[in-house]
Design a protein around this motif. Structure first.
Motif, PDB file in Angstrom:
ATOM      1  N   PRO A 115      17.261  21.631   5.374  1.00  0.00           N
ATOM      2  CA  PRO A 115      17.228  21.476   6.828  1.00  0.00           C
ATOM      3  C   PRO A 115      17.935  22.628   7.568  1.00  0.00           C
ATOM      4  O   PRO A 115      17.549  22.985   8.679  1.00  0.00           O
ATOM      5  CB  PRO A 115      17.967  20.155   7.088  1.00  0.00           C
ATOM      6  N   LEU A 116      18.940  23.192   6.926  1.00  0.00           N
ATOM      7  CA  LEU A 116      19.675  24.292   7.564  1.00  0.00           C
ATOM      8  C   LEU A 116      18.843  25.572   7.627  1.00  0.00           C
ATOM      9  O   LEU A 116      18.761  26.207   8.666  1.00  0.00           O
ATOM     10  CB  LEU A 116      20.980  24.575   6.813  1.00  0.00           C
ATOM     11  N   PHE A 117      18.272  25.944   6.499  1.00  0.00           N
ATOM     12  CA  PHE A 117      17.589  27.236   6.423  1.00  0.00           C
ATOM     13  C   PHE A 117      16.120  27.184   6.819  1.00  0.00           C
ATOM     14  O   PHE A 117      15.565  28.174   7.282  1.00  0.00           O
ATOM     15  CB  PHE A 117      17.725  27.838   5.024  1.00  0.00           C
ATOM     16  N   ILE A 118      15.471  26.068   6.614  1.00  0.00           N
ATOM     17  CA  ILE A 118      14.049  25.966   6.958  1.00  0.00           C
ATOM     18  C   ILE A 118      13.881  25.319   8.335  1.00  0.00           C
ATOM     19  O   ILE A 118      13.059  25.741   9.132  1.00  0.00           O
ATOM     20  CB  ILE A 118      13.272  25.160   5.891  1.00  0.00           C
ATOM     21  N   GLY A 119      14.696  24.299   8.598  1.00  0.00           N
ATOM     22  CA  GLY A 119      14.520  23.543   9.835  1.00  0.00           C
ATOM     23  C   GLY A 119      15.276  24.078  11.039  1.00  0.00           C
ATOM     24  O   GLY A 119      15.073  23.604  12.148  1.00  0.00           O
ATOM     25  N   SER A 120      16.151  25.063  10.862  1.00  0.00           N
ATOM     26  CA  SER A 120      16.964  25.539  11.980  1.00  0.00           C
ATOM     27  C   SER A 120      16.651  26.998  12.307  1.00  0.00           C
ATOM     28  O   SER A 120      16.952  27.905  11.536  1.00  0.00           O
ATOM     29  CB  SER A 120      18.446  25.397  11.632  1.00  0.00           C
ATOM     30  N   ASP A 121      16.064  27.210  13.483  1.00  0.00           N
ATOM     31  CA  ASP A 121      15.773  28.584  13.927  1.00  0.00           C
ATOM     32  C   ASP A 121      17.059  29.367  14.149  1.00  0.00           C
ATOM     33  O   ASP A 121      17.103  30.577  13.912  1.00  0.00           O
ATOM     34  CB  ASP A 121      14.945  28.562  15.206  1.00  0.00           C
ATOM     35  N   GLU A 122      18.099  28.686  14.592  1.00  0.00           N
ATOM     36  CA  GLU A 122      19.374  29.359  14.862  1.00  0.00           C
ATOM     37  C   GLU A 122      19.959  29.949  13.576  1.00  0.00           C
ATOM     38  O   GLU A 122      20.394  31.101  13.550  1.00  0.00           O
ATOM     39  CB  GLU A 122      20.368  28.378  15.480  1.00  0.00           C
ATOM     40  N   VAL A 123      19.944  29.183  12.509  1.00  0.00           N
ATOM     41  CA  VAL A 123      20.462  29.681  11.221  1.00  0.00           C
ATOM     42  C   VAL A 123      19.598  30.835  10.731  1.00  0.00           C
ATOM     43  O   VAL A 123      20.117  31.832  10.213  1.00  0.00           O
ATOM     44  CB  VAL A 123      20.536  28.548  10.171  1.00  0.00           C
ATOM     45  N   PRO A 128      19.429  36.087   8.590  1.00  0.00           N
ATOM     46  CA  PRO A 128      18.031  36.341   8.225  1.00  0.00           C
ATOM     47  C   PRO A 128      17.834  36.657   6.740  1.00  0.00           C
ATOM     48  O   PRO A 128      16.849  36.199   6.147  1.00  0.00           O
ATOM     49  CB  PRO A 128      17.645  37.531   9.103  1.00  0.00           C
ATOM     50  N   ASP A 129      18.723  37.414   6.120  1.00  0.00           N
ATOM     51  CA  ASP A 129      18.564  37.750   4.696  1.00  0.00           C
ATOM     52  C   ASP A 129      18.705  36.511   3.816  1.00  0.00           C
ATOM     53  O   ASP A 129      17.913  36.284   2.899  1.00  0.00           O
ATOM     54  CB  ASP A 129      19.583  38.811   4.270  1.00  0.00           C
ATOM     55  N   THR A 130      19.712  35.716   4.104  1.00  0.00           N
ATOM     56  CA  THR A 130      19.944  34.493   3.334  1.00  0.00           C
ATOM     57  C   THR A 130      18.802  33.504   3.560  1.00  0.00           C
ATOM     58  O   THR A 130      18.352  32.849   2.613  1.00  0.00           O
ATOM     59  CB  THR A 130      21.298  33.859   3.720  1.00  0.00           C
ATOM     60  N   ALA A 131      18.340  33.407   4.794  1.00  0.00           N
ATOM     61  CA  ALA A 131      17.229  32.501   5.101  1.00  0.00           C
ATOM     62  C   ALA A 131      15.965  32.930   4.365  1.00  0.00           C
ATOM     63  O   ALA A 131      15.217  32.092   3.861  1.00  0.00           O
ATOM     64  CB  ALA A 131      16.985  32.455   6.605  1.00  0.00           C
ATOM     65  N   GLU A 132      15.739  34.232   4.277  1.00  0.00           N
ATOM     66  CA  GLU A 132      14.565  34.750   3.559  1.00  0.00           C
ATOM     67  C   GLU A 132      14.673  34.436   2.068  1.00  0.00           C
ATOM     68  O   GLU A 132      13.696  34.030   1.434  1.00  0.00           O
ATOM     69  CB  GLU A 132      14.439  36.259   3.789  1.00  0.00           C
ATOM     70  N   LYS A 133      15.859  34.631   1.526  1.00  0.00           N
ATOM     71  CA  LYS A 133      16.095  34.323   0.108  1.00  0.00           C
ATOM     72  C   LYS A 133      15.881  32.829  -0.142  1.00  0.00           C
ATOM     73  O   LYS A 133      15.241  32.440  -1.115  1.00  0.00           O
ATOM     74  CB  LYS A 133      17.508  34.744  -0.301  1.00  0.00           C
ATOM     75  N   PHE A 134      16.424  31.998   0.744  1.00  0.00           N
ATOM     76  CA  PHE A 134      16.262  30.556   0.577  1.00  0.00           C
ATOM     77  C   PHE A 134      14.800  30.146   0.716  1.00  0.00           C
ATOM     78  O   PHE A 134      14.362  29.208   0.050  1.00  0.00           O
ATOM     79  CB  PHE A 134      17.115  29.760   1.571  1.00  0.00           C
ATOM     80  N   SER A 135      14.049  30.827   1.534  1.00  0.00           N
ATOM     81  CA  SER A 135      12.630  30.517   1.706  1.00  0.00           C
ATOM     82  C   SER A 135      11.891  30.617   0.367  1.00  0.00           C
ATOM     83  O   SER A 135      11.053  29.778   0.046  1.00  0.00           O
ATOM     84  CB  SER A 135      12.017  31.447   2.743  1.00  0.00           C
ATOM     85  N   GLY A 136      12.221  31.648  -0.419  1.00  0.00           N
ATOM     86  CA  GLY A 136      11.624  31.785  -1.750  1.00  0.00           C
ATOM     87  C   GLY A 136      12.065  30.670  -2.678  1.00  0.00           C
ATOM     88  O   GLY A 136      11.263  30.119  -3.446  1.00  0.00           O
ATOM     89  N   ILE A 137      13.344  30.326  -2.615  1.00  0.00           N
ATOM     90  CA  ILE A 137      13.873  29.228  -3.431  1.00  0.00           C
ATOM     91  C   ILE A 137      13.205  27.919  -3.034  1.00  0.00           C
ATOM     92  O   ILE A 137      12.829  27.114  -3.888  1.00  0.00           O
ATOM     93  CB  ILE A 137      15.408  29.139  -3.281  1.00  0.00           C
ATOM     94  N   ASP A 138      13.030  27.726  -1.738  1.00  0.00           N
ATOM     95  CA  ASP A 138      12.392  26.523  -1.223  1.00  0.00           C
ATOM     96  C   ASP A 138      10.986  26.363  -1.795  1.00  0.00           C
ATOM     97  O   ASP A 138      10.601  25.285  -2.245  1.00  0.00           O
ATOM     98  CB  ASP A 138      12.347  26.598   0.312  1.00  0.00           C
ATOM     99  N   THR A 139      10.244  27.445  -1.796  1.00  0.00           N
ATOM    100  CA  THR A 139       8.886  27.425  -2.354  1.00  0.00           C
ATOM    101  C   THR A 139       8.915  27.068  -3.838  1.00  0.00           C
ATOM    102  O   THR A 139       8.122  26.246  -4.310  1.00  0.00           O
ATOM    103  CB  THR A 139       8.204  28.794  -2.160  1.00  0.00           C
ATOM    104  N   ASP A 140       9.845  27.670  -4.575  1.00  0.00           N
ATOM    105  CA  ASP A 140       9.961  27.393  -6.017  1.00  0.00           C
ATOM    106  C   ASP A 140      10.320  25.931  -6.277  1.00  0.00           C
ATOM    107  O   ASP A 140       9.726  25.286  -7.149  1.00  0.00           O
ATOM    108  CB  ASP A 140      11.017  28.299  -6.666  1.00  0.00           C
TER     109      ASP A 140
END
Length: 168
Positions: A115-123, A128-140
């Motif tokens: 919810p923090l990294f995918i659901g929050s535009d503010e985070v 942005p780098d951490t959110a991008e990294k988490f996006s890949g983890i989220d997909t996996d």
């Protein structure tokens, strides 16, 4: 036949046959039991198609008991006939335990961070780098959960080639 002259040998052969039969029955029971153990699924969020996976407490107790049973077989002097099958069960049950523990940790952490990294535009703007990294983890994570959920059988899903390194 004068078998009475070889009573010690006959007793040893009979004892070995009985112990091997007991081992054979126990291995057949493992096949039967683990073919029927399915994941318990719960919705990640209401309305979500993502399922969080676990096994029941009874099934986890069964896993521990079966690991002890197989460990006892490994120590048996009558192992030779079933060594390949017993060794295989030892590895597969250990993998089920390892994957379930790893998967539990991943699901807990992922469901907290998602919810923090995918659901929050503010985070996403602030990190942005951490959110991008988490996006890949989220997909996996979603892919792993979907595949295991589709498989249904805990033993089969946990022993998928390459799953444990992927979870690590």
């Amino acid at each position: 036949l004068k078998l009475h002259e070889f009573s010690a040998d006959v007793e040893e052969i009979t004892d070995q046959a009985l112990k091997e039969e007991k081992m054979e029955v126990a291995l057949a029971k493992l096949d039967e039991v683990w073919a029927g153990i399915m994941f318990c699924e719960s919705d990640y969020k209401e309305g979500s198609d993502i399922k969080l996976l676990a096994i029941s407490e009874d099934d986890f107790d069964l896993l521990e008991n079966d690991q002890l049973t197989v460990q006892g077989m490994m120590a048996s002097r009558f192992l030779a006939t079933f060594e390949t099958e017993v060794t295989s069960w030892q590895k597969r049950l250990a993998m089920v335990a390892d994957v379930l523990l790893q998967l539990n940790d991943i699901q807990r952490t992922w469901s907290y961070l998602e919810p923090l990294f995918i659901g929050s535009d503010e985070v996403r703007r602030e990190l942005p780098d951490t959110a991008e990294k988490f996006s890949g983890i989220d997909t996996d994570v979603k892919s792993i959960l979907a595949e295991a959920s589709a498989t249904k059988n805990c033993h089969t899903a946990c022993n998928r080639e390459g799953l444990y390194p992927e979870l690590e």
